[in-house]
Write a protein that holds these residues in place. Structure first.
Motif, PDB file in Angstrom:
ATOM      1  N   LEU A 182       0.832  -1.209   0.000  1.00 47.93           N
ATOM      2  CA  LEU A 182       0.000   0.000   0.000  1.00 47.93           C
ATOM      3  C   LEU A 182       0.865   1.257   0.000  1.00 47.93           C
ATOM      4  O   LEU A 182       0.606   2.194  -0.755  1.00 47.93           O
ATOM      5  CB  LEU A 182      -0.921   0.004   1.219  1.00 47.93           C
ATOM      6  CG  LEU A 182      -2.296  -0.634   1.032  1.00 47.93           C
ATOM      7  CD1 LEU A 182      -3.047  -0.632   2.353  1.00 47.93           C
ATOM      8  CD2 LEU A 182      -3.108   0.119  -0.005  1.00 47.93           C
ATOM      9  N   VAL A 183       1.874   1.241   0.865  1.00 45.48           N
ATOM     10  CA  VAL A 183       2.735   2.425   0.961  1.00 45.48           C
ATOM     11  C   VAL A 183       3.421   2.685  -0.386  1.00 45.48           C
ATOM     12  O   VAL A 183       3.366   3.796  -0.939  1.00 45.48           O
ATOM     13  CB  VAL A 183       3.793   2.253   2.075  1.00 45.48           C
ATOM     14  CG1 VAL A 183       4.826   3.367   2.012  1.00 45.48           C
ATOM     15  CG2 VAL A 183       3.123   2.245   3.442  1.00 45.48           C
ATOM     16  N   ILE A 184       4.033   1.634  -0.945  1.00 50.21           N
ATOM     17  CA  ILE A 184       4.784   1.833  -2.194  1.00 50.21           C
ATOM     18  C   ILE A 184       3.834   2.186  -3.338  1.00 50.21           C
ATOM     19  O   ILE A 184       4.124   3.067  -4.160  1.00 50.21           O
ATOM     20  CB  ILE A 184       5.608   0.573  -2.545  1.00 50.21           C
ATOM     21  CG1 ILE A 184       6.595   0.233  -1.430  1.00 50.21           C
ATOM     22  CG2 ILE A 184       6.376   0.786  -3.848  1.00 50.21           C
ATOM     23  CD1 ILE A 184       7.368  -1.056  -1.642  1.00 50.21           C
ATOM     24  N   LEU A 185       2.670   1.522  -3.388  1.00 48.93           N
ATOM     25  CA  LEU A 185       1.756   1.763  -4.506  1.00 48.93           C
ATOM     26  C   LEU A 185       1.109   3.151  -4.444  1.00 48.93           C
ATOM     27  O   LEU A 185       1.001   3.820  -5.465  1.00 48.93           O
ATOM     28  CB  LEU A 185       0.651   0.706  -4.520  1.00 48.93           C
ATOM     29  CG  LEU A 185       0.939  -0.577  -5.311  1.00 48.93           C
ATOM     30  CD1 LEU A 185      -0.310  -1.432  -5.388  1.00 48.93           C
ATOM     31  CD2 LEU A 185       1.436  -0.274  -6.713  1.00 48.93           C
ATOM     32  N   SER A 240      -2.257  10.050   4.821  1.00 47.01           N
ATOM     33  CA  SER A 240      -3.394   9.304   5.366  1.00 47.01           C
ATOM     34  C   SER A 240      -3.343   7.852   4.934  1.00 47.01           C
ATOM     35  O   SER A 240      -3.594   6.936   5.728  1.00 47.01           O
ATOM     36  CB  SER A 240      -4.724   9.918   4.897  1.00 47.01           C
ATOM     37  OG  SER A 240      -4.776  11.257   5.272  1.00 47.01           O
ATOM     38  N   MET A 241      -3.021   7.639   3.676  1.00 46.66           N
ATOM     39  CA  MET A 241      -2.951   6.267   3.169  1.00 46.66           C
ATOM     40  C   MET A 241      -1.808   5.496   3.843  1.00 46.66           C
ATOM     41  O   MET A 241      -1.944   4.314   4.152  1.00 46.66           O
ATOM     42  CB  MET A 241      -2.766   6.262   1.644  1.00 46.66           C
ATOM     43  CG  MET A 241      -3.956   6.770   0.865  1.00 46.66           C
ATOM     44  SD  MET A 241      -5.476   5.859   1.231  1.00 46.66           S
ATOM     45  CE  MET A 241      -5.136   4.279   0.482  1.00 46.66           C
ATOM     46  N   ILE A 242      -0.691   6.193   4.047  1.00 44.55           N
ATOM     47  CA  ILE A 242       0.440   5.537   4.724  1.00 44.55           C
ATOM     48  C   ILE A 242       0.038   5.194   6.161  1.00 44.55           C
ATOM     49  O   ILE A 242       0.308   4.088   6.650  1.00 44.55           O
ATOM     50  CB  ILE A 242       1.693   6.431   4.699  1.00 44.55           C
ATOM     51  CG1 ILE A 242       2.229   6.518   3.264  1.00 44.55           C
ATOM     52  CG2 ILE A 242       2.779   5.903   5.630  1.00 44.55           C
ATOM     53  CD1 ILE A 242       3.353   7.513   3.076  1.00 44.55           C
ATOM     54  N   ALA A 243      -0.657   6.134   6.809  1.00 43.90           N
ATOM     55  CA  ALA A 243      -1.099   5.889   8.190  1.00 43.90           C
ATOM     56  C   ALA A 243      -2.045   4.693   8.236  1.00 43.90           C
ATOM     57  O   ALA A 243      -1.973   3.851   9.144  1.00 43.90           O
ATOM     58  CB  ALA A 243      -1.789   7.126   8.750  1.00 43.90           C
TER      59      ALA A 243
END
Lengths: 366, 248
Positions: A30-33, A245-248
């Motif tokens: 998720l983080v990388i994408l 937010s997505m990283i969190a």
């Protein structure tokens, strides 16, 4: 021996370990994408704008580097002033408009001749130039993604366009229509969103930019060679927040699964913790053993996550050919660090609880 | 038994020196252990005075709930006494912090439990070797060979606990307990989960350890046949030792 114990513990409950590993993998992916998608979009957009081939661009006062976000366009007659300036070889006014039908695309309204003078012209895969007000050019990626053929009708901006040609990608936008048509459709008669300026020699860029700042003091004047560096998430309002937010969210998934997994582990292994204490294992030993176990799970999850990222990128770019997902070593390392830290933090409290277990209660645990 | 001379014990790294009957490996002095649960207080030990000489094999007998296990846990530093003193090889447990008690347990005490308590993910070899690693001196192949041969485990070392009989598991547990040459081996009902044949084997091995290696053993049991293997038997009742205390 400690390493063997840790590895055997990791694989003692394969399903639980697999779930934890997948959670960490999803976190990493998720983080990388998310970062790859946003930076890929920005990078690709920047490369296309650079691909116009201009040396400078002029935008209205306070205009964003993301041109389609800019508000009121400029009078097109500014072009005359620009053309009079020293070292200016060609000026191409372009009106930008968002098209939200069938996706989110930016449409360039262009004057075919001036755009050709600045950019060197399109490379046609099929069809030919814009010759009628309702003609449209699409780039090859758009044509492939939407399965557009020359001669078909494209409905956008509440108008039926006739696909006149399919051009090589990389010239600013994926869709090009005559500027007058776009001005009519968007109610911006005699207006342009941006002027692309081609100079007689690129070395004159700084001098012309300085002159432009004097003539158009509040306008945004940007050398195109700097454009790529300006296209960052921090320059797009809200994007940085979205990414964070997505990283969190991704970190929360990893953290919670590791936390629950390790919490379950210490309950299940209560008696074993008591045994280790009876052998004289210190609190630090028990914490280290559990954190090492977490680190192994994170390590496997990270490898899986990186693999899943490339797999998902291959699938996404196959399904959506216009998508660019930029996977960088920098963000792979950051995602790795985030996963390791998240996992270790998630395991810290259960490990601390384990280290504080009363050995007698632990040994009598059923 | 002759009186042990009271001298100042030599300082051992990490532990407190103190006045100490030098011949004793273990001494408890007016030892109390009170468990509290809300307003309820239960005294498991009520002033236990107990002494063990180096190389002794002592069985502690008594009915369930008489405080045998509590005595063992306090002696081994797994639990803190409420009052009194426990001296293990010259170190007063009551004066030690939790970390120091853990360190003392690591270096001077070995435990054998009724339920074996082997680590299920490790094989017999790993269960024994891990104790050496926790001890901190690394793997000692010679000691490992001596112990596993004596306990007849050589052929069973690469089997997990689930693949071993109860007797074999308890022999692994004994090997783990003595691999670091503890000053004192504490065994809590070591034959409680074994059949007669395996009980005899395990008890025979404990006696062999005591006789051949001079291993000091304190064994909790309520089985008179098991206690018969010990050199001395003491009886507990209601938290105190009622007989078997060596005469002055």
């Amino acid at each position: 021996m400690i390493g063997e114990m840790i590895l055997r513990n990791v694989f003692h409950r394969p399903v639980r370990t697999a779930i934890s590993v997948i959670a960490v993998g999803v976190e990493v992916m998720l983080v990388i994408l998310v970062v790859g998608l946003t930076s890929g979009l920005l990078h690709e957009t920047a490369k296309r704008v650079e691909g116009v081939g201009a040396d400078l661009m002029l935008q209205p006062p306070s205009a964003s580097v993301f041109m389609a976000f800019s508000g009121a366009p400029m009078p097109i007659k500014i072009r005359e002033k620009l053309e009079e300036m020293k070292y200016v070889r060609a000026v191409a006014p372009v009106l930008l408009q968002f098209n939200a039908s069938g996706g989110l695309d930016i449409v360039y309204g262009i004057e075919q001749e001036t755009f050709k003078a600045v950019s060197g012209g399109f490379v046609f895969h099929e069809g030919g130039e814009l010759s009628a007000p309702n003609d449209i050019l699409v780039d090859d990626w758009y044509a492939k993604a939407k399965q557009v053929k020359v001669g078909q009708t494209l409905r956008m901006l509440d108008n039926d366009f006739h696909v006149a040609g399919i051009v090589e990608h990389g010239k600013g936008a994926r869709l090009f229509v005559p500027i007058q048509t776009l001005q009519e459709l968007s109610g911006a008669r005699d207006k342009a969103s941006v002027f692309f300026i081609k100079l007689t020699r690129p070395e004159h860029t700084a001098a012309v930019a300085d002159e432009l700042r004097k003539v158009f003091p509040r306008y945004e004047i940007r050398p195109l060679k700097d454009f790529l560096s300006l296209m960052t998430s921090s320059n797009l309002p809200g994007l940085e927040t979205f990414i964070n937010s997505m990283i969190a969210l991704a970190v929360s998934i990893g953290f919670l699964v590791i936390f629950l997994s390790m919490y379950t582990i210490i309950i299940e292994r209560t008696r074993e913790i008591g045994v280790l204490k009876s052998l004289g294992a210190s609190k630090g030993f028990i914490v280290r053993a559990l954190l090492s176990e977490t680190a192994v799970i994170c390590g496997i999850g990270i490898v899986l996550g990186i693999g899943m990222t490339f797999g998902m990128r291959a699938v996404l770019t196959r399904v959506f050919p216009t998508l660019t997902i930029l996977v960088t070593v920098d963000w792979v390392l950051r995602a790795t660090l985030i996963a390791v830290v998240g996992g270790l933090v998630g395991a810290s409290y259960p490990a601390w609880l384990a280290s504080r277990k009363d050995p007698i209660e632990a040994l009598s645990y059923e | 038994m002759q009186n042990a001379a009271t001298i100042l014990a030599p300082a051992i790294e990490g532990f407190l020196p103190g006045e100490w009957d030098v011949d004793l490996i273990l001494k408890t002095d007016n030892l109390w252990k009170v468990y509290r649960s809300g307003k309820l207080e239960v005294s498991a030990l009520r002033g236990v005075n107990f002494e063990v000489l180096p190389g002794e094999f002592v069985a502690v007998m008594g009915p369930s709930g008489c405080g045998k296990s509590s005595l063992l846990y306090v002696i081994g530093g797994l639990a803190q006494a409420t009052r009194g003193h426990v001296l293990v090889d010259g170190n007063d447990m009551m004066a030690l912090s939790d970390a120091a008690r853990t360190k003392l347990r690591r270096h001077k005490v070995g435990f054998v439990f009724q339920r074996f308590n082997l680590l299920p993910t490790l094989d017999a070899y790993g269960n024994i070797a891990i104790a050496q690693h926790i001890h901190g001196n690394g793997f000692d192949p010679h000691r490992f060979e001596v112990v596993t041969s004596m306990l007849k485990l050589t052929d069973r070392l690469h089997h997990k606990p689930s693949e071993l009989s109860g007797g074999e598991q308890q022999r692994v547990a004994i090997a783990r307990a003595i691999i670091n040459e503890p000053k004192i081996l504490l065994a809590d009902e070591p034959t409680g989960n074994l059949d007669t044949k395996n009980s005899e084997i395990v008890l025979g091995m404990l006696r062999q350890l005591n006789r051949d290696l001079g291993q000091t053993i304190v064994m909790i049991t309520h089985n008179p046949e098991a206690a018969a293997y010990a050199g001395r038997v003491v009886h507990m009742r209601d938290g105190v030792i009622v007989d078997g205390v060596p005469e002055d």
